[in-house]
Design a protein around this motif. Structure first.
Motif, PDB file in Angstrom:
ATOM      1  N   PRO A  88       2.545   2.252  -9.505  1.00  0.00           N
ATOM      2  CA  PRO A  88       2.968   3.509  -9.930  1.00  0.00           C
ATOM      3  C   PRO A  88       3.236   3.488  -7.545  1.00  0.00           C
ATOM      4  O   PRO A  88       4.035   4.808  -7.342  1.00  0.00           O
ATOM      5  N   GLY A  89       3.406   2.449  -7.070  1.00  0.00           N
ATOM      6  CA  GLY A  89       2.901   3.051  -5.184  1.00  0.00           C
ATOM      7  C   GLY A  89       4.765   3.583  -4.868  1.00  0.00           C
ATOM      8  O   GLY A  89       5.303   2.608  -5.138  1.00  0.00           O
ATOM      9  N   SER A  90       4.608   4.629  -4.431  1.00  0.00           N
ATOM     10  CA  SER A  90       6.283   5.054  -3.708  1.00  0.00           C
ATOM     11  C   SER A  90       7.434   4.104  -3.534  1.00  0.00           C
ATOM     12  O   SER A  90       8.065   4.334  -3.997  1.00  0.00           O
ATOM     13  N   SER A  91       6.604   3.135  -2.191  1.00  0.00           N
ATOM     14  CA  SER A  91       7.792   2.104  -1.572  1.00  0.00           C
ATOM     15  C   SER A  91       6.888   0.128  -2.822  1.00  0.00           C
ATOM     16  O   SER A  91       8.049  -0.783  -2.237  1.00  0.00           O
ATOM     17  N   CYS A  92       6.350   0.560  -3.871  1.00  0.00           N
ATOM     18  CA  CYS A  92       6.290  -1.437  -3.805  1.00  0.00           C
ATOM     19  C   CYS A  92       6.751  -1.327  -5.597  1.00  0.00           C
ATOM     20  O   CYS A  92       7.094  -0.670  -6.434  1.00  0.00           O
ATOM     21  N   ASN A  93       7.505  -2.622  -5.066  1.00  0.00           N
ATOM     22  CA  ASN A  93       8.143  -2.907  -6.111  1.00  0.00           C
ATOM     23  C   ASN A  93       6.998  -3.859  -7.722  1.00  0.00           C
ATOM     24  O   ASN A  93       7.633  -5.175  -8.002  1.00  0.00           O
ATOM     25  N   CYS A 121      -0.265  -2.816  -1.849  1.00  0.00           N
ATOM     26  CA  CYS A 121       0.302  -1.769  -0.992  1.00  0.00           C
ATOM     27  C   CYS A 121      -0.770  -0.622  -0.978  1.00  0.00           C
ATOM     28  O   CYS A 121      -0.468   0.322   0.014  1.00  0.00           O
ATOM     29  N   THR A 167      -2.605   1.066  -3.453  1.00  0.00           N
ATOM     30  CA  THR A 167      -2.174   1.681  -4.631  1.00  0.00           C
ATOM     31  C   THR A 167      -3.242   1.381  -5.327  1.00  0.00           C
ATOM     32  O   THR A 167      -3.281   0.311  -5.953  1.00  0.00           O
ATOM     33  N   SER A 197      -2.118   5.650 -11.999  1.00  0.00           N
ATOM     34  CA  SER A 197      -3.013   5.877 -10.505  1.00  0.00           C
ATOM     35  C   SER A 197      -4.269   5.790 -11.418  1.00  0.00           C
ATOM     36  O   SER A 197      -3.991   5.918 -12.051  1.00  0.00           O
ATOM     37  N   GLN A 216       4.691  17.329 -14.338  1.00  0.00           N
ATOM     38  CA  GLN A 216       5.791  17.573 -13.480  1.00  0.00           C
ATOM     39  C   GLN A 216       6.744  18.304 -14.437  1.00  0.00           C
ATOM     40  O   GLN A 216       8.213  18.021 -13.816  1.00  0.00           O
TER      41      GLN A 216
END
Length: 134
Positions: free
Chosen positions: A50-55, A73, A75, A84, A102
């Motif tokens: 779920p990291g913002s820039s992790c794939n 990364c 996370t 998370s 959300q």
């Protein structure tokens, strides 16, 4: 559609990309495919960081003492639900907490009235309720 308007044959990726010229459409399609894969693979032990820039994708291969994965990364994530890290909170509670945080009140009411978790225990995907008057 009725009467077989769609044959159900899949379009190869190469042909799709040749006819869809806009990069914006291609990116959106890739996002939808990735989300669909992520939604349907959680119960098989495959989760997306779920990291913002992790794939990075993670596959749970054996029974570990902890369900927590530490991604390079930075996370920390849960190998069961893909959120998370939330230990000691159970996955179901963490997913509910995330969903409630959300959305606004009207969206939450609509979701509670019109969606349900798939009854297949191995699935767990949120589906729209289908009620018929027949």
């Amino acid at each position: 559609w009725k009467d077989g308007c769609f044959c159900g044959e899949r379009v190869p990726k190469e042909i799709f990309e040749r006819f869809v010229g806009a990069n914006k459409v291609k990116m959106r399609f890739k996002e939808i495919v990735t989300k669909n894969f992520a939604d349907y693979s959680k119960n098989s032990g495959v989760v997306l960081c779920p990291g913002s820039s992790c794939n990075r994708w993670w596959k749970r291969t054996h029974k570990a003492e902890s369900d927590e994965i530490c991604c390079p990364c930075g996370t920390d994530l849960c190998s069961k639900c893909g959120l998370s890290a939330h230990d000691p909170l159970p996955c179901a509670n963490a997913m509910d907490f995330k969903a409630r945080g959300q959305e606004d009140a009207q969206t939450r009411i609509w979701r509670e009235l019109n969606t349900a978790t798939c009854p297949n225990e191995k699935c767990g995907v949120v589906i729209e309720r289908y009620i018929t008057n027949e």
